[in-house]
Design a protein around this motif. Sequence first.
Motif, PDB file in Angstrom:
ATOM      1  N   MET A 102      -2.057 -16.554 -41.163  1.00 46.44           N
ATOM      2  CA  MET A 102      -0.822 -15.938 -40.703  1.00 46.44           C
ATOM      3  C   MET A 102      -0.990 -15.473 -39.257  1.00 46.44           C
ATOM      4  N   ARG A 103       0.115 -15.231 -38.585  1.00 50.53           N
ATOM      5  CA  ARG A 103       0.063 -14.941 -37.150  1.00 50.53           C
ATOM      6  C   ARG A 103      -0.800 -13.724 -36.841  1.00 50.53           C
ATOM      7  N   ALA A 104      -0.586 -12.616 -37.567  1.00 49.15           N
ATOM      8  CA  ALA A 104      -1.338 -11.396 -37.275  1.00 49.15           C
ATOM      9  C   ALA A 104      -2.832 -11.622 -37.490  1.00 49.15           C
ATOM     10  N   THR A 105      -3.175 -12.300 -38.574  1.00 53.12           N
ATOM     11  CA  THR A 105      -4.588 -12.565 -38.852  1.00 53.12           C
ATOM     12  C   THR A 105      -5.185 -13.493 -37.810  1.00 53.12           C
ATOM     13  N   PHE A 106      -4.417 -14.528 -37.439  1.00 48.30           N
ATOM     14  CA  PHE A 106      -4.917 -15.471 -36.434  1.00 48.30           C
ATOM     15  C   PHE A 106      -5.185 -14.766 -35.102  1.00 48.30           C
ATOM     16  N   GLU A 107      -4.245 -13.938 -34.673  1.00 50.41           N
ATOM     17  CA  GLU A 107      -4.434 -13.252 -33.399  1.00 50.41           C
ATOM     18  C   GLU A 107      -5.603 -12.278 -33.452  1.00 50.41           C
ATOM     19  N   GLU A 108      -5.792 -11.621 -34.605  1.00 47.84           N
ATOM     20  CA  GLU A 108      -6.938 -10.711 -34.748  1.00 47.84           C
ATOM     21  C   GLU A 108      -8.253 -11.479 -34.692  1.00 47.84           C
ATOM     22  N   ARG A 109      -8.325 -12.596 -35.416  1.00 47.06           N
ATOM     23  CA  ARG A 109      -9.529 -13.412 -35.381  1.00 47.06           C
ATOM     24  C   ARG A 109      -9.752 -14.002 -33.988  1.00 47.06           C
TER      25      ARG A 109
END
Length: 635
Positions: free
Chosen positions: A122-129
């Motif tokens: 998901m977008r939030a997880t991708f950006e955090e990673r």
Amino acid sequence: MAPLLLWFGYLSGYPLLFELVGAFVPLLGLLPVALVGWTWGAWTGLVGGLVGYVLMQLRAYGLDLAPWSNEGYGAISHSFAVLAYAGTGSVVGWLHHLSRDLRRERAVSQRAQVDPLTGALMRATFEERLREELDLAAETGQGLALLFVDLDRFKFVNDTFGHDVGDKLLREVGRVLRGNVRANDLVGRVGGDEFMVALLGVTDDEAAGQVARSLVRELSAPIAVEERELQVSASIGISLYPRDGANAEELLHSADAAMYQVKQGGKNAYHFSTLEVRTRLSRRLELERKLRRALVDNQLEIVYQPQVRLDDNALVGFEALLRWRSPELGMVSPAEFIPVAEEAGLIAQIGHWTLRESALQQQAWHRQGLLPMRMSVNVSTLQFHQANFVDTVRGALNDSGIDPQLFEIEVTESVLVRDHNLARRTLFRLEHLGVRTALDDFGTGYSSLAYLQRLPISSLKIDRSFVKGLVPPEVNVTGTSSVRGSQVRPVRAPHAAEPVVSTVGERGVVGAAPIVEAICAMAHKLGKEVIAEGIETAYQRDYLRRLGVDLAQGYFFARPLSPLQAEELLRRVTQESLAEERRRRAAASWTAAPHLAPTPRPAAPRASAPPPVAPPPARRDSEPTALDELLLWER
């Protein structure tokens, strides 16, 4: 049921188990106790452990109470055994409940981090990673490539075949994306049909371009969904760390800018981020932000370019042209901000304002007693295809009270191509309102004779690129026609004494003269009015007049005028028209009344009769008109 069966087997086989393991048989009783707690929970495990211990003692010693009456060490042994049985059932039950909660939380967290449809983050997880990987890359000195993948034509597939087919297509796209990268790379879904791919450790264009080429190739191939072969493609923008950005936000911005460049260039390709690309995107974002403010601060304005009848150079109408005068950016071209307005969803609001403002301006001129003139308003394709477009036009007419016959909507050929059935219904509804329709930039798009024959289109506008190609021949010493820097072919126009040269390059479209002739002949055969735009020279005006073009506009006649300038022009044209009408009436009355010469007096026989009164002279064509005096001529 399984715990009960296990208990039954344990109690039934107790003698046999005793022969095998001896005094360790009570320890084997903990297995069914644990199964009770695992199956039915901690409290049931606690009760099951106590009951199980009692049953085990009864099976071992029967109804003999001697084992229960032991004191000292025996009593302590019984106490530990009871605690072991009861504790095993309750602890195992509690652990099972805890593991079940942990699995549930892990599943919820997994659903929040991973898109269940595509398997991408998901977008939030991708950006955090991505931020974590960028921090690691900064420490180790490694690189990272970020790919922004946008599906082309996905909306068309989703709208045509339904959301179920669209979801299955996205599932296949996710499979392709994950199958073309390494296991440690990141794949995220950041929008409905937008994905991000982070290639860890990539530092050069070649490696990132290889992955991008593979994705473009596979995503452009037909994808089988429900026995259908769906055709989509991908536009990919690529940014590299640290060249194109020092953090996640900058890399995302750079990749988005590069992807937008691919969209502008025809889609189904990939493009690397450059300074020029990022500057262009920044300009677009700035335009969008300031354009939203322009609607609130009334920075938009309308100018009016006169339309002239070529037969007698009479003013017959205006074309309303939208302008944006920004305090920070200055005058912004419509060719630049109209596409931004369409992408930002502002075109409906801007178009509604333009229609209403043009109609109200026409009403204001009419209230001042000025000659009624036709008003043409350009409408974008997106606005024309909105469901409430005809209601918007009807509202503008009702608010202004103007004659619908004096209101004209200009659309391009792309309107007819995008959704022909909707365009056809809209055109007929406009005709029912009494509003005229003109086909703008005719000949530059997907022209079709069927459209002209079947649809209620009143006028065809010859595009300025064709008019620009109408130039006089340059005659050299040998008497042959030539145009510097281009190959030319003289084309003899009907009823013309000199050849018209079709040119290329800055002089216009190759073969412009035959195209213009064909458009005029076809339009007149179909009963359509012909309007030429972009006239800049007397040669173009005279040539188009010989072809029978009805109306014309361009810098040769006038630049777009402000409302005050257009009003002044219209006032002077109205005065000229009234004066001409008075002259015609006086001439008509003089012609109808017989001339009575006065009778000479006898006392003065030598006196001659007074000369007859001449009728008022009619205005000659060579006299300057208001249009000649007021408009800005390009000489």
